[in-house]
Design a protein around this motif. Structure first.
Motif, PDB file in Angstrom:
ATOM      1  N   THR A  91       0.878  -1.152  -0.010  1.00 11.00           N
ATOM      2  CA  THR A  91      -0.125   0.047  -0.156  1.00 11.00           C
ATOM      3  C   THR A  91       1.008   1.348   0.171  1.00 11.00           C
ATOM      4  N   ARG A  92       2.010   1.338   0.819  1.00 13.13           N
ATOM      5  CA  ARG A  92       3.047   2.328   0.742  1.00 13.13           C
ATOM      6  C   ARG A  92       3.430   2.514  -0.659  1.00 13.13           C
ATOM      7  N   GLU A  93       3.793   1.415  -1.351  1.00  9.29           N
ATOM      8  CA  GLU A  93       4.203   1.564  -2.844  1.00  9.29           C
ATOM      9  C   GLU A  93       3.314   2.305  -3.859  1.00  9.29           C
ATOM     10  N   ILE A  94       1.961   1.726  -3.433  1.00  9.41           N
ATOM     11  CA  ILE A  94       0.814   2.355  -4.384  1.00  9.41           C
ATOM     12  C   ILE A  94       0.711   3.743  -3.993  1.00  9.41           C
ATOM     13  N   GLY A  95       0.881   4.273  -3.054  1.00 10.69           N
ATOM     14  CA  GLY A  95       0.777   5.693  -2.406  1.00 10.69           C
ATOM     15  C   GLY A  95       1.969   6.273  -3.130  1.00 10.69           C
ATOM     16  N   ARG A  96       3.096   5.473  -3.130  1.00  8.23           N
ATOM     17  CA  ARG A  96       4.431   6.238  -3.841  1.00  8.23           C
ATOM     18  C   ARG A  96       4.380   6.483  -5.128  1.00  8.23           C
ATOM     19  N   ARG A  97       3.775   5.716  -5.823  1.00  7.48           N
ATOM     20  CA  ARG A  97       3.509   5.465  -7.293  1.00  7.48           C
ATOM     21  C   ARG A  97       2.541   6.518  -7.738  1.00  7.48           C
ATOM     22  N   THR A  98       1.321   6.845  -6.776  1.00  2.00           N
ATOM     23  CA  THR A  98       0.381   7.903  -6.866  1.00  2.00           C
ATOM     24  C   THR A  98       1.007   9.188  -7.033  1.00  2.00           C
TER      25      THR A  98
END
Length: 185
Positions: A91-98
Protein backbone atom coordinates in the motif's frame (compact mmCIF):
# COMPACT_ATOMS: atom_id res chain seq x y z
CA UNK A 1 -10.57 7.34 -19.18
CA UNK A 2 -7.00 8.50 -19.79
CA UNK A 3 -7.63 8.54 -23.57
CA UNK A 4 -10.84 10.57 -23.16
CA UNK A 5 -9.01 13.06 -20.95
CA UNK A 6 -6.24 13.41 -23.56
CA UNK A 7 -8.91 13.93 -26.22
CA UNK A 8 -10.14 16.99 -24.30
CA UNK A 9 -13.42 15.43 -23.16
CA UNK A 10 -12.85 16.39 -19.50
CA UNK A 11 -12.62 19.81 -17.86
CA UNK A 12 -11.58 18.29 -14.53
CA UNK A 13 -11.12 14.85 -12.96
CA UNK A 14 -12.65 13.73 -9.67
CA UNK A 15 -11.02 10.33 -9.25
CA UNK A 16 -12.14 8.61 -6.07
CA UNK A 17 -11.28 5.00 -6.96
CA UNK A 18 -7.69 4.24 -7.82
CA UNK A 19 -7.79 0.50 -7.14
CA UNK A 20 -6.31 -0.17 -10.59
CA UNK A 21 -2.93 0.88 -9.19
CA UNK A 22 -3.03 -2.05 -6.76
CA UNK A 23 -3.89 -4.39 -9.61
CA UNK A 24 -1.08 -2.96 -11.74
CA UNK A 25 1.47 -3.50 -8.96
CA UNK A 26 0.35 -7.00 -7.93
CA UNK A 27 -0.97 -8.56 -11.12
CA UNK A 28 -4.71 -8.26 -10.50
CA UNK A 29 -7.36 -8.34 -13.19
CA UNK A 30 -8.42 -4.68 -13.02
CA UNK A 31 -5.21 -2.90 -14.02
CA UNK A 32 -5.71 0.13 -16.24
CA UNK A 33 -2.08 0.09 -17.36
CA UNK A 34 0.89 2.24 -16.49
CA UNK A 35 -0.67 5.44 -17.92
CA UNK A 36 -3.26 5.54 -15.12
CA UNK A 37 -3.30 8.97 -13.37
CA UNK A 38 -1.23 10.70 -16.04
CA UNK A 39 -3.56 12.36 -18.58
CA UNK A 40 -5.16 15.04 -16.37
CA UNK A 41 -1.74 16.23 -15.30
CA UNK A 42 -0.52 16.40 -18.89
CA UNK A 43 -3.66 18.29 -19.95
CA UNK A 44 -3.30 20.77 -17.07
CA UNK A 45 -6.84 20.28 -15.82
CA UNK A 46 -7.80 20.19 -12.13
CA UNK A 47 -7.73 16.75 -10.55
CA UNK A 48 -8.70 15.41 -7.17
CA UNK A 49 -7.41 11.95 -6.33
CA UNK A 50 -8.54 9.70 -3.48
CA UNK A 51 -7.34 6.22 -2.50
CA UNK A 52 -10.61 4.42 -3.16
CA UNK A 53 -10.17 0.65 -2.88
CA UNK A 54 -6.35 0.71 -2.84
CA UNK A 55 -6.71 -1.79 -0.02
CA UNK A 56 -7.53 -4.58 -2.46
CA UNK A 57 -6.41 -6.41 -5.55
CA UNK A 58 -9.01 -7.93 -7.88
CA UNK A 59 -8.84 -11.53 -9.08
CA UNK A 60 -11.42 -13.80 -10.67
CA UNK A 61 -12.72 -17.01 -9.13
CA UNK A 62 -10.71 -18.22 -6.10
CA UNK A 63 -8.71 -20.68 -8.21
CA UNK A 64 -7.44 -17.76 -10.35
CA UNK A 65 -5.44 -16.27 -7.46
CA UNK A 66 -1.71 -16.90 -8.00
CA UNK A 67 -0.25 -19.49 -5.62
CA UNK A 68 2.28 -16.96 -4.28
CA UNK A 69 -0.63 -15.20 -2.54
CA UNK A 70 -2.13 -18.31 -0.89
CA UNK A 71 -1.29 -17.07 2.64
CA UNK A 72 -3.03 -13.71 2.19
CA UNK A 73 -6.35 -12.28 3.38
CA UNK A 74 -9.18 -12.69 0.83
CA UNK A 75 -12.82 -11.80 0.47
CA UNK A 76 -15.27 -13.24 -2.05
CA UNK A 77 -16.93 -10.12 -3.44
CA UNK A 78 -18.97 -12.19 -5.91
CA UNK A 79 -18.68 -15.81 -7.07
CA UNK A 80 -16.47 -14.45 -9.89
CA UNK A 81 -14.49 -11.80 -8.00
CA UNK A 82 -11.98 -12.54 -5.26
CA UNK A 83 -10.44 -9.58 -3.48
CA UNK A 84 -7.03 -9.71 -1.74
CA UNK A 85 -6.02 -7.23 0.98
CA UNK A 86 -2.86 -5.26 0.26
CA UNK A 87 -0.08 -5.27 2.85
CA UNK A 88 1.32 -2.09 4.42
CA UNK A 89 4.43 -2.36 2.21
CA UNK A 90 2.37 -2.78 -0.96
CA UNK A 91 0.00 0.00 0.00
CA UNK A 92 2.92 2.34 0.69
CA UNK A 93 4.30 1.57 -2.78
CA UNK A 94 0.89 2.29 -4.33
CA UNK A 95 0.89 5.64 -2.54
CA UNK A 96 4.44 6.35 -3.65
CA UNK A 97 3.53 5.61 -7.27
CA UNK A 98 0.46 7.82 -6.98
CA UNK A 99 2.56 10.76 -5.83
CA UNK A 100 5.15 10.18 -8.54
CA UNK A 101 2.48 10.14 -11.25
CA UNK A 102 1.07 13.42 -9.93
CA UNK A 103 4.50 15.12 -10.07
CA UNK A 104 4.10 15.83 -13.77
CA UNK A 105 0.76 17.62 -13.33
CA UNK A 106 0.64 21.14 -14.70
CA UNK A 107 -2.82 21.93 -13.30
CA UNK A 108 -4.25 22.01 -9.77
CA UNK A 109 -3.88 18.73 -7.86
CA UNK A 110 -5.43 17.60 -4.61
CA UNK A 111 -5.11 14.27 -2.84
CA UNK A 112 -8.00 13.80 -0.44
CA UNK A 113 -7.36 11.38 2.39
CA UNK A 114 -10.37 9.63 4.04
CA UNK A 115 -9.20 9.09 7.62
CA UNK A 116 -11.87 6.46 8.43
CA UNK A 117 -11.30 4.05 5.55
CA UNK A 118 -10.73 3.61 1.85
CA UNK A 119 -13.31 0.98 0.84
CA UNK A 120 -16.56 -0.57 1.94
CA UNK A 121 -14.59 -3.49 3.42
CA UNK A 122 -12.23 -1.10 5.21
CA UNK A 123 -14.47 0.02 8.03
CA UNK A 124 -14.03 -0.64 11.72
CA UNK A 125 -14.53 -4.42 12.13
CA UNK A 126 -14.53 -4.82 8.33
CA UNK A 127 -12.74 -7.74 6.67
CA UNK A 128 -10.00 -5.46 5.25
CA UNK A 129 -9.80 -2.92 8.09
CA UNK A 130 -6.09 -2.16 8.54
CA UNK A 131 -5.35 1.44 9.59
CA UNK A 132 -1.57 0.81 9.48
CA UNK A 133 -1.74 -0.26 5.83
CA UNK A 134 -3.87 2.76 4.99
CA UNK A 135 -1.48 5.13 6.73
CA UNK A 136 1.33 3.55 4.71
CA UNK A 137 -0.44 4.72 1.52
CA UNK A 138 -0.67 8.25 2.91
CA UNK A 139 3.01 8.17 3.86
CA UNK A 140 3.99 7.01 0.36
CA UNK A 141 1.96 9.80 -1.23
CA UNK A 142 3.27 12.49 1.09
CA UNK A 143 6.87 11.40 0.42
CA UNK A 144 6.50 11.85 -3.35
CA UNK A 145 3.71 14.36 -3.91
CA UNK A 146 4.91 17.60 -5.50
CA UNK A 147 4.94 20.70 -3.33
CA UNK A 148 2.38 22.31 -5.63
CA UNK A 149 -0.22 19.64 -4.78
CA UNK A 150 -2.49 19.74 -1.77
CA UNK A 151 -3.07 16.80 0.56
CA UNK A 152 -6.28 17.28 2.53
CA UNK A 153 -7.22 14.92 5.34
CA UNK A 154 -10.95 14.44 5.83
CA UNK A 155 -12.25 12.86 9.09
CA UNK A 156 -14.70 10.59 7.24
CA UNK A 157 -14.85 7.28 5.40
CA UNK A 158 -14.48 7.48 1.62
CA UNK A 159 -18.12 6.36 1.23
CA UNK A 160 -19.52 8.97 3.63
CA UNK A 161 -21.58 11.78 2.08
CA UNK A 162 -19.38 14.33 3.86
CA UNK A 163 -16.32 13.02 2.02
CA UNK A 164 -18.13 13.28 -1.31
CA UNK A 165 -19.30 16.81 -0.44
CA UNK A 166 -15.74 17.92 0.33
CA UNK A 167 -14.38 16.39 -2.88
CA UNK A 168 -17.08 17.97 -5.02
CA UNK A 169 -16.60 21.35 -3.33
CA UNK A 170 -12.86 21.32 -4.10
CA UNK A 171 -13.28 20.33 -7.74
CA UNK A 172 -16.11 22.83 -8.34
CA UNK A 173 -13.99 25.60 -6.85
CA UNK A 174 -11.16 24.74 -9.26
CA UNK A 175 -13.50 24.54 -12.26
CA UNK A 176 -14.98 27.91 -11.35
CA UNK A 177 -11.47 29.38 -11.02
CA UNK A 178 -10.57 28.02 -14.47
CA UNK A 179 -13.72 29.57 -15.99
CA UNK A 180 -13.00 32.95 -14.40
CA UNK A 181 -9.39 32.79 -15.61
CA UNK A 182 -10.57 31.99 -19.16
CA UNK A 183 -13.00 34.92 -19.10
CA UNK A 184 -10.19 37.28 -18.10
CA UNK A 185 -7.98 36.25 -21.01
Amino acid sequence: MEVLIEDGEFDAVLDLTTTELADELLGGTASAGDRRLTAAGLMGIPQLIAPGAVDMVNFGVPTSVPERYAHRSFYSHTPYTTLMRTTPEETREIGRRTGLKLRSASGPVCVMWPEKGVSDYDRENGVFHDPAANEAWLSGVEDTLPETAKCIKIPFHINDPEFADAAVAWILEKIKSEVVADENV
